[in-house]
Scaffold this motif. Structure first.
Motif, mmCIF file in Angstrom:
data_model
loop_
_atom_site.group_PDB
_atom_site.id
_atom_site.type_symbol
_atom_site.label_atom_id
_atom_site.label_comp_id
_atom_site.label_asym_id
_atom_site.label_seq_id
_atom_site.Cartn_x
_atom_site.Cartn_y
_atom_site.Cartn_z
ATOM 1 N N SER A 95 15.957 -6.500 6.563
ATOM 2 C CA SER A 95 15.853 -5.035 6.666
ATOM 3 C C SER A 95 14.718 -4.470 5.815
ATOM 4 O O SER A 95 14.858 -3.426 5.182
ATOM 5 C CB SER A 95 17.176 -4.378 6.277
ATOM 6 N N GLY A 96 13.594 -5.172 5.800
ATOM 7 C CA GLY A 96 12.414 -4.674 5.114
ATOM 8 C C GLY A 96 12.374 -4.932 3.623
ATOM 9 O O GLY A 96 11.554 -4.356 2.923
ATOM 10 N N TYR A 97 13.231 -5.813 3.147
ATOM 11 C CA TYR A 97 13.230 -6.198 1.734
ATOM 12 C C TYR A 97 12.999 -7.697 1.622
ATOM 13 O O TYR A 97 13.631 -8.481 2.344
ATOM 14 C CB TYR A 97 14.572 -5.868 1.072
ATOM 15 N N ILE A 98 12.111 -8.096 0.728
ATOM 16 C CA ILE A 98 11.926 -9.514 0.444
ATOM 17 C C ILE A 98 13.067 -9.902 -0.485
ATOM 18 O O ILE A 98 13.118 -9.466 -1.638
ATOM 19 C CB ILE A 98 10.556 -9.795 -0.213
ATOM 20 N N GLU A 99 13.989 -10.679 0.050
ATOM 21 C CA GLU A 99 15.177 -11.020 -0.731
ATOM 22 C C GLU A 99 15.023 -12.329 -1.492
ATOM 23 O O GLU A 99 15.461 -12.439 -2.627
ATOM 24 C CB GLU A 99 16.401 -11.058 0.176
ATOM 25 N N PRO A 111 13.354 -11.456 -5.644
ATOM 26 C CA PRO A 111 12.657 -10.266 -6.149
ATOM 27 C C PRO A 111 13.203 -8.942 -5.621
ATOM 28 O O PRO A 111 12.960 -7.897 -6.202
ATOM 29 C CB PRO A 111 11.218 -10.474 -5.689
ATOM 30 N N ASP A 112 13.921 -8.947 -4.503
ATOM 31 C CA ASP A 112 14.441 -7.726 -3.876
ATOM 32 C C ASP A 112 13.378 -6.632 -3.828
ATOM 33 O O ASP A 112 13.564 -5.519 -4.316
ATOM 34 C CB ASP A 112 15.697 -7.228 -4.608
ATOM 35 N N ALA A 113 12.242 -6.985 -3.233
ATOM 36 C CA ALA A 113 11.093 -6.088 -3.167
ATOM 37 C C ALA A 113 11.056 -5.346 -1.830
ATOM 38 O O ALA A 113 11.133 -5.955 -0.763
ATOM 39 C CB ALA A 113 9.805 -6.888 -3.357
ATOM 40 N N GLU A 114 10.934 -4.030 -1.891
ATOM 41 C CA GLU A 114 10.924 -3.167 -0.709
ATOM 42 C C GLU A 114 9.531 -3.120 -0.110
ATOM 43 O O GLU A 114 8.559 -2.784 -0.794
ATOM 44 C CB GLU A 114 11.362 -1.766 -1.130
ATOM 45 N N SER A 117 4.912 0.808 4.210
ATOM 46 C CA SER A 117 4.268 0.876 5.522
ATOM 47 C C SER A 117 2.899 0.224 5.556
ATOM 48 O O SER A 117 2.351 -0.009 6.631
ATOM 49 C CB SER A 117 4.164 2.331 5.979
ATOM 50 N N ASP A 118 2.332 -0.106 4.398
ATOM 51 C CA ASP A 118 1.055 -0.810 4.337
ATOM 52 C C ASP A 118 1.240 -2.319 4.239
ATOM 53 O O ASP A 118 0.263 -3.061 4.121
ATOM 54 C CB ASP A 118 0.229 -0.321 3.140
ATOM 55 N N GLY A 119 2.492 -2.783 4.234
ATOM 56 C CA GLY A 119 2.760 -4.210 4.112
ATOM 57 C C GLY A 119 2.712 -4.697 2.677
ATOM 58 O O GLY A 119 2.519 -5.875 2.420
ATOM 59 N N TYR A 120 2.901 -3.803 1.749
ATOM 60 C CA TYR A 120 2.857 -4.123 0.326
ATOM 61 C C TYR A 120 4.263 -4.004 -0.251
ATOM 62 O O TYR A 120 5.044 -3.127 0.145
ATOM 63 C CB TYR A 120 1.917 -3.146 -0.387
ATOM 64 N N ALA A 121 4.593 -4.894 -1.184
ATOM 65 C CA ALA A 121 5.878 -4.831 -1.883
ATOM 66 C C ALA A 121 5.674 -5.334 -3.300
ATOM 67 O O ALA A 121 4.729 -6.072 -3.589
ATOM 68 C CB ALA A 121 6.916 -5.680 -1.151
ATOM 69 N N GLU A 122 6.567 -4.938 -4.178
ATOM 70 C CA GLU A 122 6.506 -5.410 -5.555
ATOM 71 C C GLU A 122 7.919 -5.523 -6.103
ATOM 72 O O GLU A 122 8.829 -4.828 -5.641
ATOM 73 C CB GLU A 122 5.670 -4.473 -6.431
ATOM 74 N N GLY A 123 8.079 -6.431 -7.042
ATOM 75 C CA GLY A 123 9.391 -6.614 -7.631
ATOM 76 C C GLY A 123 9.336 -7.557 -8.815
ATOM 77 O O GLY A 123 8.282 -8.102 -9.151
ATOM 78 N N TYR A 124 10.476 -7.754 -9.434
ATOM 79 C CA TYR A 124 10.602 -8.621 -10.609
ATOM 80 C C TYR A 124 11.577 -9.747 -10.301
ATOM 81 O O TYR A 124 12.577 -9.539 -9.597
ATOM 82 C CB TYR A 124 11.111 -7.819 -11.807
ATOM 83 N N ASP A 125 11.294 -10.925 -10.837
ATOM 84 C CA ASP A 125 12.248 -12.025 -10.699
ATOM 85 C C ASP A 125 13.290 -11.927 -11.820
ATOM 86 O O ASP A 125 13.238 -11.013 -12.649
ATOM 87 C CB ASP A 125 11.535 -13.385 -10.668
ATOM 88 N N SER A 126 14.225 -12.865 -11.844
ATOM 89 C CA SER A 126 15.319 -12.816 -12.822
ATOM 90 C C SER A 126 14.845 -13.008 -14.260
ATOM 91 O O SER A 126 15.548 -12.654 -15.206
ATOM 92 C CB SER A 126 16.378 -13.861 -12.478
ATOM 93 N N GLU A 127 13.638 -13.538 -14.422
ATOM 94 C CA GLU A 127 13.079 -13.731 -15.768
ATOM 95 C C GLU A 127 12.192 -12.558 -16.197
ATOM 96 O O GLU A 127 11.564 -12.601 -17.250
ATOM 97 C CB GLU A 127 12.298 -15.039 -15.831
#
Length: 166
Positions: A95-99, A111-114, A117-127
């Motif tokens: 559903s559009g999240y990199i799980e 990372p649970d990164a959203e 619309s530009d195909g970009y996502a960002e998130g943090y890992d468990s560390e």
């Protein structure tokens, strides 16, 4: 003398025929107040078929990105960048999240990164490591096209309501 009169009559007849067609063609495009007040949306074509006002639907998809994002699902290769560099890695997208992001050594992170619309996502890992992701533009296009397929009729109804409110 008889031949010259027939030549003149032929020329006159052609002028009348051409003039009549010209008058019919140009006068049939007038804005008559007795004509129907609703006009159908413009039809355009793309690689998947006919869409009513496809460019407008495409713009509307970006305005409704939260709904469109849900069409991005599956395991895809993404470009993942962290402090240690950039890598092409497989990722589970839901559903559009990199799980889940998978590493070649068998490791993985969540990372649970959203995806925007530009195909970009960002998130943090468990560390606590920061990650940036770039998704193939084809996935974004496919999600938009799927959203348009599913919402085209709803938008046509909305467009008709907007027309009558004016």
């Amino acid at each position: 003398m008889k031949d010259s009169w027939t030549d003149y009559l032929k020329i006159l007849l052609w002028i009348l025929v051409i003039g009549g067609f010209g008058y019919w063609f140009f006068s049939s495009d007038s804005n008559d107040s007795s004509s129907s007040s609703y006009s159908a949306p413009a039809r355009t074509y793309d690689r998947y078929g006919v869409y009513d006002d496809y460019d407008t639907m495409y713009d509307l998809a970006y305005d409704n990105w939260d709904s469109v994002r849900e069409y991005i699902d599956g395991t895809e290769t993404v470009e993942a960048c962290s402090d240690s560099g950039c890598y092409s890695l497989d990722a589970d997208i839901s559903s559009g999240y990199i799980e889940t992001l998978y590493f070649p050594n068998g490791g993985y992170i969540y990372p649970d990164a959203e995806i925007d619309s530009d195909g970009y996502a960002e998130g943090y890992d468990s560390e606590g490591n920061y990650w940036e992701f770039n998704i193939d533009s084809g996935l974004i296009e496919d999600a938009i096209d799927s959203w348009i397929d599913d919402n085209q009729e709803d938008y046509s109804d909305h467009r008709e309501e907007e027309y009558y409110r004016r």
